[in-house]
Design a protein around this motif. Structure first.
Motif, PDB file in Angstrom:
ATOM      1  N   THR A  45       0.848  -1.196   0.000  1.00 39.05           N
ATOM      2  CA  THR A  45       0.000   0.000   0.000  1.00 39.05           C
ATOM      3  C   THR A  45       0.887   1.250   0.000  1.00 39.05           C
ATOM      4  OG1 THR A  45      -1.605  -1.223   1.278  1.00 39.05           O
ATOM      5  CG2 THR A  45      -1.883   1.160   1.249  1.00 39.05           C
ATOM      6  N   GLU A  46       1.930   1.195   0.833  1.00 41.63           N
ATOM      7  CA  GLU A  46       2.809   2.356   0.937  1.00 41.63           C
ATOM      8  C   GLU A  46       3.725   2.488  -0.270  1.00 41.63           C
ATOM      9  OE1 GLU A  46       4.703   2.117   4.780  1.00 41.63           O
ATOM     10  OE2 GLU A  46       2.756   2.267   5.774  1.00 41.63           O
ATOM     11  N   GLN A  47       4.063   1.350  -0.865  1.00 47.61           N
ATOM     12  CA  GLN A  47       4.984   1.372  -2.009  1.00 47.61           C
ATOM     13  C   GLN A  47       4.455   0.440  -3.109  1.00 47.61           C
ATOM     14  OE1 GLN A  47       6.736   2.240  -4.482  1.00 47.61           O
ATOM     15  NE2 GLN A  47       8.214   3.166  -3.067  1.00 47.61           N
ATOM     16  N   PRO A  48       3.469   0.911  -3.884  1.00 48.23           N
ATOM     17  CA  PRO A  48       2.810   0.035  -4.867  1.00 48.23           C
ATOM     18  C   PRO A  48       3.749  -0.442  -5.978  1.00 48.23           C
ATOM     19  CG  PRO A  48       1.578   2.098  -4.553  1.00 48.23           C
ATOM     20  CD  PRO A  48       2.899   2.273  -3.879  1.00 48.23           C
ATOM     21  N   LYS A  49       4.926   0.186  -6.091  1.00 47.56           N
ATOM     22  CA  LYS A  49       5.826  -0.212  -7.187  1.00 47.56           C
ATOM     23  C   LYS A  49       6.842  -1.281  -6.794  1.00 47.56           C
ATOM     24  CE  LYS A  49       5.367   3.817 -10.082  1.00 47.56           C
ATOM     25  NZ  LYS A  49       5.862   5.190 -10.272  1.00 47.56           N
ATOM     26  N   ILE A  50       6.614  -1.960  -5.670  1.00 47.23           N
ATOM     27  CA  ILE A  50       7.514  -3.054  -5.290  1.00 47.23           C
ATOM     28  C   ILE A  50       7.631  -4.009  -6.475  1.00 47.23           C
ATOM     29  CG2 ILE A  50       7.671  -5.160  -3.864  1.00 47.23           C
ATOM     30  CD1 ILE A  50       6.446  -3.489  -1.553  1.00 47.23           C
ATOM     31  N   ALA A  51       8.882  -4.331  -6.866  1.00 44.49           N
ATOM     32  CA  ALA A  51       9.067  -5.154  -8.073  1.00 44.49           C
ATOM     33  C   ALA A  51       9.800  -6.460  -7.790  1.00 44.49           C
ATOM     34  CB  ALA A  51       9.816  -4.346  -9.130  1.00 44.49           C
ATOM     35  N   GLY A  52      10.187  -6.668  -6.535  1.00 36.62           N
ATOM     36  CA  GLY A  52      10.841  -7.919  -6.167  1.00 36.62           C
ATOM     37  C   GLY A  52      10.695  -8.125  -4.669  1.00 36.62           C
ATOM     38  N   VAL A  53      10.456  -9.374  -4.242  1.00 37.06           N
ATOM     39  CA  VAL A  53      10.273  -9.636  -2.811  1.00 37.06           C
ATOM     40  C   VAL A  53      11.263 -10.698  -2.346  1.00 37.06           C
ATOM     41  CG1 VAL A  53       8.655 -10.302  -0.990  1.00 37.06           C
ATOM     42  CG2 VAL A  53       7.801  -9.138  -3.034  1.00 37.06           C
ATOM     43  N   LEU A  54      12.126 -10.302  -1.399  1.00 36.75           N
ATOM     44  CA  LEU A  54      12.995 -11.281  -0.771  1.00 36.75           C
ATOM     45  C   LEU A  54      12.252 -11.786   0.453  1.00 36.75           C
ATOM     46  CD1 LEU A  54      15.103 -12.568   1.045  1.00 36.75           C
ATOM     47  CD2 LEU A  54      16.074 -12.288  -1.208  1.00 36.75           C
ATOM     48  N   ALA A  55      11.588 -12.918   0.334  1.00 42.13           N
ATOM     49  CA  ALA A  55      10.891 -13.519   1.472  1.00 42.13           C
ATOM     50  C   ALA A  55      11.778 -14.637   2.002  1.00 42.13           C
ATOM     51  CB  ALA A  55       9.533 -14.057   1.038  1.00 42.13           C
ATOM     52  N   ALA A  56      11.933 -14.696   3.329  1.00 40.39           N
ATOM     53  CA  ALA A  56      12.942 -15.580   3.921  1.00 40.39           C
ATOM     54  C   ALA A  56      12.578 -17.059   3.923  1.00 40.39           C
ATOM     55  CB  ALA A  56      13.292 -15.119   5.327  1.00 40.39           C
ATOM     56  N   ASN A  57      11.283 -17.397   3.796  1.00 46.14           N
ATOM     57  CA  ASN A  57      10.946 -18.818   3.602  1.00 46.14           C
ATOM     58  C   ASN A  57       9.658 -18.948   2.781  1.00 46.14           C
ATOM     59  OD1 ASN A  57       8.760 -18.620   5.398  1.00 46.14           O
ATOM     60  ND2 ASN A  57       9.547 -20.148   6.851  1.00 46.14           N
ATOM     61  N   ASP A  58       9.306 -20.177   2.463  1.00 47.91           N
ATOM     62  CA  ASP A  58       8.152 -20.393   1.578  1.00 47.91           C
ATOM     63  C   ASP A  58       6.850 -19.885   2.187  1.00 47.91           C
ATOM     64  OD1 ASP A  58       9.782 -21.545  -0.315  1.00 47.91           O
ATOM     65  OD2 ASP A  58       9.102 -23.611   0.027  1.00 47.91           O
ATOM     66  N   GLY A  59       6.713 -19.976   3.517  1.00 45.87           N
ATOM     67  CA  GLY A  59       5.490 -19.520   4.176  1.00 45.87           C
ATOM     68  C   GLY A  59       5.341 -18.013   4.036  1.00 45.87           C
ATOM     69  N   LEU A  60       6.425 -17.273   4.271  1.00 47.66           N
ATOM     70  CA  LEU A  60       6.380 -15.816   4.127  1.00 47.66           C
ATOM     71  C   LEU A  60       6.177 -15.465   2.654  1.00 47.66           C
ATOM     72  CD1 LEU A  60       9.303 -14.626   6.496  1.00 47.66           C
ATOM     73  CD2 LEU A  60       6.969 -15.303   7.079  1.00 47.66           C
ATOM     74  N   GLY A  61       6.821 -16.222   1.777  1.00 47.77           N
ATOM     75  CA  GLY A  61       6.676 -15.992   0.336  1.00 47.77           C
ATOM     76  C   GLY A  61       5.232 -16.178  -0.089  1.00 47.77           C
ATOM     77  N   ASN A  62       4.596 -17.227   0.424  1.00 43.62           N
ATOM     78  CA  ASN A  62       3.207 -17.485   0.053  1.00 43.62           C
ATOM     79  C   ASN A  62       2.290 -16.372   0.564  1.00 43.62           C
ATOM     80  OD1 ASN A  62       1.201 -19.403  -1.104  1.00 43.62           O
ATOM     81  ND2 ASN A  62       0.399 -19.269   0.979  1.00 43.62           N
ATOM     82  N   ALA A  63       2.607 -15.834   1.739  1.00 43.27           N
ATOM     83  CA  ALA A  63       1.810 -14.716   2.275  1.00 43.27           C
ATOM     84  C   ALA A  63       1.904 -13.515   1.326  1.00 43.27           C
ATOM     85  CB  ALA A  63       2.310 -14.338   3.669  1.00 43.27           C
ATOM     86  N   ALA A  64       3.118 -13.239   0.841  1.00 40.18           N
ATOM     87  CA  ALA A  64       3.298 -12.122  -0.098  1.00 40.18           C
ATOM     88  C   ALA A  64       2.577 -12.417  -1.414  1.00 40.18           C
ATOM     89  CB  ALA A  64       4.793 -11.878  -0.342  1.00 40.18           C
ATOM     90  N   ILE A  65       2.671 -13.663  -1.875  1.00 37.11           N
ATOM     91  CA  ILE A  65       2.027 -14.035  -3.144  1.00 37.11           C
ATOM     92  C   ILE A  65       0.503 -13.857  -3.059  1.00 37.11           C
ATOM     93  CG2 ILE A  65       1.506 -16.033  -4.650  1.00 37.11           C
ATOM     94  CD1 ILE A  65       4.476 -16.920  -4.084  1.00 37.11           C
ATOM     95  N   SER A  66      -0.079 -14.202  -1.911  1.00 37.94           N
ATOM     96  CA  SER A  66      -1.529 -14.026  -1.743  1.00 37.94           C
ATOM     97  C   SER A  66      -1.916 -12.558  -1.910  1.00 37.94           C
ATOM     98  CB  SER A  66      -1.985 -14.507  -0.365  1.00 37.94           C
ATOM     99  OG  SER A  66      -1.611 -15.838  -0.184  1.00 37.94           O
ATOM    100  N   VAL A  67      -1.110 -11.669  -1.344  1.00 38.09           N
ATOM    101  CA  VAL A  67      -1.394 -10.227  -1.467  1.00 38.09           C
ATOM    102  C   VAL A  67      -1.171  -9.775  -2.917  1.00 38.09           C
ATOM    103  CG1 VAL A  67      -0.703  -7.921  -0.674  1.00 38.09           C
ATOM    104  CG2 VAL A  67      -0.764  -9.825   0.954  1.00 38.09           C
ATOM    105  N   LEU A  68      -0.099 -10.269  -3.531  1.00 42.96           N
ATOM    106  CA  LEU A  68       0.169  -9.907  -4.933  1.00 42.96           C
ATOM    107  C   LEU A  68      -0.989 -10.362  -5.828  1.00 42.96           C
ATOM    108  CD1 LEU A  68       3.990 -10.797  -5.135  1.00 42.96           C
ATOM    109  CD2 LEU A  68       2.992  -8.489  -5.248  1.00 42.96           C
ATOM    110  N   LYS A  69      -1.536 -11.549  -5.519  1.00 42.85           N
ATOM    111  CA  LYS A  69      -2.656 -12.076  -6.314  1.00 42.85           C
ATOM    112  C   LYS A  69      -3.845 -11.122  -6.268  1.00 42.85           C
ATOM    113  CE  LYS A  69      -1.936 -17.070  -6.386  1.00 42.85           C
ATOM    114  NZ  LYS A  69      -2.107 -18.324  -5.661  1.00 42.85           N
TER     115      LYS A  69
END
Ligand code: BGC
Length: 372
Positions: free
Chosen positions: A233-257
């Protein structure tokens, strides 16, 4: 590999370390010394207690670690008790007390934080129980052994993986968001040291732009979703996400979806969970890091079984405890990066099966990825 944090030299690797090197932490079990291997395995006097941290921060603890440890203890005919603290530090302590009361001679823990981990290790040592830090080092904890992966390298692979995916997408000055693991997990610090080493060079050169950077308490996946939602929300132009594990990555992916950005913004992960691998097959996750947990469980259980038999098992090197300055006898294994084309390697290694991975919509993707 960061100097000062980890020192696993070839010389150290060749060294044979015994409990004698661990000061007063003597694990003298009642197993008769001098027994031949056949005799001692027939009547192992010791008992191993294992405390896993939770079942939510990663699927690995219940689906992989428990299974492989159990198999190893059964095969060796060693009495064992594996319990999960379900993220509760008080419960962790209670389980440890019970295990010691019930006659554990070896205690293997995955701490929830170094402070409470140390309290458990101290109590165990005071009772003559041998101690092993499994996967997470307890800072200033003084465990007899530490078994894990080269966690700084895990982070380096994540950083390099993100760079590869952004290069493939020809991203121009991408803004990077970092979703770090739990601030109380020493591994999360090591992962971050690894990926920040890669990303800092990109920020410094102006190739990438540093965006939001936040730790996720207790690796809590739900909180990770809330945190990432706010980041986006604060930075809509995020273009890459370093998520430290698959669970955190999946949380980010859900929001990206929800924002129709999945697949456009590469996301990293770790643990090669079924969910993470499916996210890679779907094109929503850029990579994961596969840690062959069977090898980790085998190495740790071999030490535990040796200790339960009253032996002085050898580590392969040492790791520096950054808080106490001690060199902890350690076994550190090598992590492996996984992209779309190498998902098949994880299946070939038997860590996940084709049946659990290639369900429904993933069947075609599995064929495309060459999964047999
Ligand atoms: C482990 C990771 C895991 C994370 C959350 C870390 O200490 O090394 O494999 O994903 O904890 O449980």
């Amino acid at each position: 590999m960061r100097k000062g944090i980890l020192s696993l030299t070839a010389a150290a690797a060749a060294m044979t370390l015994g409990l004698a090197a661990c000061g007063s932490d003597d694990a003298d079990t009642s197993a008769s010394s001098g027994a031949s291997p056949a005799e001692s395995s027939a009547a192992v006097a010791g008992k191993v207690g294992v405390i896993l941290p939770d079942s939510k921060s990663s699927a690995r603890w219940e689906t992989a670690d428990r299974k492989y440890l159990e198999e190893a203890f059964k095969a060796a005919g060693v009495a064992y008790d594996i319990q999960n603290a379900q993220g509760d530090k008080t419960q962790f302590q209670t389980i440890a007390d019970q295990m010691i009361t019930n006659g554990a001679t070896v205690l293997m823990i995955v701490n929830l934080d170094s402070g409470t981990g140390k309290a458990v290790l101290d109590k165990a040592k005071a009772q003559g129980v041998a101690t092993i830090d499994y996967d997470r080092l307890t800072l200033n904890g003084g465990a007899s052994y530490y078994v894990s992966f080269d966690n700084t390298k895990v982070g380096t692979l994540q950083g390099e993986g993100l760079v590869k995916c952004l290069t493939d997408k020809k991203a121009d000055k991408p803004i990077i968001a970092e979703l770090n693991g739990s601030p109380t997990d020493n591994n999360a610090t090591l992962f971050k040291n690894g990926y920040d080493g890669v990303l800092k060079a990109k920020y410094d050169s102006g190739d990438y732009v540093k965006g939001p950077d936040q730790s996720v308490p207790d690796w809590d996946n739900a909180q990770a979703g809330t945190i990432f939602e706010q980041m986006l929300t604060e930075q809509p132009k995020i273009a890459g996400v370093l998520a430290a594990n698959d669970g955190l990555g999946n949380a980010a992916i859900s929001v990206l979806k929800k924002n129709s950005l999945n697949g456009k913004v590469p996301v990293t992960g770790q643990d090669a969970t079924v969910q993470g691998l499916q996210n890679i097959l779907a094109g929503d996750q850029c990579m994961t890091v596969y840690k062959a947990i069977k090898k980790e469980a085998d190495a740790a259980s071999a030490l535990a079984i040796g200790l339960a038999k009253g032996e002085k098992p050898a580590a392969t090197g040492t790791v520096k405890d950054t808080e106490s300055g001690a060199d902890v006898p350690a076994v550190l294994l090598d992590p492996q990066p996984i992209f779309f084309d190498s998902v098949k390697d994880v299946v070939a290694d038997g860590f996940v099966t084709k049946d659990e991975l290639c369900t429904g919509e993933f069947a075609d993707k599995c064929t495309e990825a060459g999964i047999q």
